[in-house]
Design a protein around this motif. Structure first.
Motif, PDB file in Angstrom:
ATOM      1  N   GLU A 120       0.625  -1.572  -0.100  1.00 49.44           N
ATOM      2  CA  GLU A 120      -0.046   0.043  -0.142  1.00 49.44           C
ATOM      3  C   GLU A 120       0.650   0.824   0.119  1.00 49.44           C
ATOM      4  O   GLU A 120       1.751   1.020   1.043  1.00 49.44           O
ATOM      5  CB  GLU A 120      -1.079  -0.168   1.346  1.00 49.44           C
ATOM      6  N   GLY A 121       0.090   1.990  -1.080  1.00 51.43           N
ATOM      7  CA  GLY A 121       1.479   3.093  -0.888  1.00 51.43           C
ATOM      8  C   GLY A 121       1.458   4.740   0.082  1.00 51.43           C
ATOM      9  O   GLY A 121       2.379   4.809   0.572  1.00 51.43           O
ATOM     10  N   ILE A 122       0.143   3.971   1.083  1.00 52.83           N
ATOM     11  CA  ILE A 122       0.469   4.988   2.331  1.00 52.83           C
ATOM     12  C   ILE A 122       1.921   4.328   3.425  1.00 52.83           C
ATOM     13  O   ILE A 122       2.149   5.085   4.107  1.00 52.83           O
ATOM     14  CB  ILE A 122      -0.940   4.791   3.997  1.00 52.83           C
TER      15      ILE A 122
ATOM     16  N   HIS B 122       4.475   3.858   2.280  1.00 53.96           N
ATOM     17  CA  HIS B 122       5.608   4.010   2.331  1.00 53.96           C
ATOM     18  C   HIS B 122       6.131   5.247   2.094  1.00 53.96           C
ATOM     19  O   HIS B 122       6.952   6.201   2.205  1.00 53.96           O
ATOM     20  CB  HIS B 122       5.973   3.077   0.629  1.00 53.96           C
ATOM     21  N   GLU B 123       5.011   5.954   2.334  1.00 52.00           N
ATOM     22  CA  GLU B 123       4.530   7.888   2.187  1.00 52.00           C
ATOM     23  C   GLU B 123       5.430   7.560   3.961  1.00 52.00           C
ATOM     24  O   GLU B 123       6.300   8.986   4.331  1.00 52.00           O
ATOM     25  CB  GLU B 123       3.492   8.518   1.890  1.00 52.00           C
ATOM     26  N   ALA B 124       4.527   7.145   4.561  1.00 49.89           N
ATOM     27  CA  ALA B 124       4.414   7.667   6.017  1.00 49.89           C
ATOM     28  C   ALA B 124       5.480   6.795   6.403  1.00 49.89           C
ATOM     29  O   ALA B 124       6.441   7.745   6.953  1.00 49.89           O
ATOM     30  CB  ALA B 124       4.295   6.565   7.011  1.00 49.89           C
ATOM     31  N   SER B 125       6.726   5.795   5.963  1.00 46.65           N
ATOM     32  CA  SER B 125       8.266   5.548   6.635  1.00 46.65           C
ATOM     33  C   SER B 125       8.751   6.067   6.139  1.00 46.65           C
ATOM     34  O   SER B 125       9.996   6.634   6.579  1.00 46.65           O
ATOM     35  CB  SER B 125       8.041   4.135   5.585  1.00 46.65           C
ATOM     36  N   SER B 126       8.721   6.871   4.465  1.00 48.95           N
ATOM     37  CA  SER B 126       9.629   8.101   4.244  1.00 48.95           C
ATOM     38  C   SER B 126       9.538   9.297   5.178  1.00 48.95           C
ATOM     39  O   SER B 126      11.112   9.864   5.262  1.00 48.95           O
ATOM     40  CB  SER B 126       9.320   8.010   2.660  1.00 48.95           C
TER      41      SER B 126
END
Length: 350
Positions: free
Chosen positions: A178-180, A182-186
């Motif tokens: 899920e994209g969310i 990776h956004e949060a992990s970045s």
């Protein structure tokens, strides 16, 4: 006279517990998970089966919490991002002494129970956030770790750290698709959230089958690119290896992520197939497998060249299934009580 207020810290009050058998604790979790799913005739037993040793290492040796006061402000946070495996968390809460009795586990996935299909905030004591949509829990954990860092910067003073807790999160393949996530992990990498620790259930399986046809990311390298400290190739069925990975201390401003090896979802599929072939319940067969001490076999099954081991495992499954009584799969699912060796661990709340 009023006693002076004391605040427990990791240095001043080390957690001292007896050292129970990790295999016994892991199998207690497995037994509770498979019985609850069998009773509900609904749910996901694979993840609790696979992450049991990881949960034992974390909850029994590292997680700082208070079952008698689930809202203690400086508790460590635990988030189950792969929330479909909720029976793992419910088993942990029950065995740890939270107000989640066995009767509630028997009501798993039933209306108005404290054990819904996915963890829900405000329903079950000890659950930190509602999870279910894959990836959301990891994003929630990033937010919790950020909150801890901001509060610590605002209120801590030299020699007096009143905000000092870690955030642990379990994630699966579905979460990382899920994209969310990776956004949060970045963002976590950019903000250097050093007290965020993620455990990746790297089992290559999803509800639709093996993920190699649609999820081929090099997850460790991807998270390294985000600025995370990645500890790869950890045997998720070895509680000592998981414990050592948790204790590993990188530089103060880096995150930690533990990447585990294959989990036993493949074994569970073979157990279910053998049970269907013999007309017995998967719960009964898995219980017999654990009692026979064969549950460790999935460590070998996880390797790439295991044709011989796989044949031997299937043969042993068939032999055990042959010895089980027929008609063990009732029309109306029922809860099967824990085997005697696990009773003490359950009653002790550890």
């Amino acid at each position: 006279m009023t006693a002076p207020l004391t605040v427990p810290t990791r240095v001043s009050t080390p957690v001292v517990r007896p050292a129970p058998d990790p295999a016994l604790l892991a199998n207690a979790i497995r037994a509770l998970a498979m019985d609850a799913v069998q009773a509900a005739n609904s749910g996901h037993p694979g993840m609790p089966m696979g992450m049991a040793e990881i949960a034992v290492a974390l909850w029994n040796r590292h997680l700082r919490h208070n079952p008698a006061n689930p809202h203690w402000p400086d508790r460590d946070r635990f988030v189950l991002s792969n929330g479909h495996g909720s029976m793992l968390q419910y088993a942990l809460l029950h065995l740890s002494g939270y107000a989640l009795p066995l009767e509630e586990l028997k009501r798993f996935r039933q209306l108005h129970s404290k054990t819904p299909g996915h963890p829900e905030l405000g329903v079950t004591p000890g659950v930190e956030t509602t999870t279910g949509p894959l990836g959301q829990g990891l994003a929630n954990a990033v937010g919790m770790a950020l909150a801890e860092k901001l509060l610590a910067a605002e209120f801590n003073r030299p020699g007096h750290a009143i905000v000092d807790h870690r955030t642990y999160v379990f994630v699966g393949d579905g979460c990382l698709m899920e994209g969310i996530s990776h956004e949060a992990s970045s963002l976590a990498g950019t903000l250097r959230l050093a007290k965020l620790i993620a455990f990746y259930d790297d089992n290559g399986i999803s509800i639709d089958g093996e993920t190699k046809g649609w999820f081929t990311d090099d997850t460790p390298r991807r998270f390294e690119a985000y600025g995370w400290h990645v500890i790869a190739d950890i045997d998720g069925h070895d509680a000592e290896a998981v414990d050592a990975a948790i204790r590993h201390e990188p530089s103060p401003d880096t995150m930690r992520q533990i990447v585990s090896l294959r989990m036993p979802d493949a074994l569970l599929e073979r157990v279910e197939a053998a049970a269907r072939a013999r007309g017995v319940s998967p719960s009964s067969l898995m219980r017999a497998l654990i009692a026979a001490g064969l549950d460790r076999s999935y460590a070998a099954v996880a390797e790439s060249d295991v044709a011989t081991e796989l044949v031997a495992l299937r043969r042993r499954l068939d032999e055990i299934a042959e010895r089980l009584p027929p008609a063990a799969m009732p029309t109306q699912p029922t809860m099967v009580s824990l085997p005697e060796p696990l009773t003490d661990a359950t009653d002790a709340g550890n």
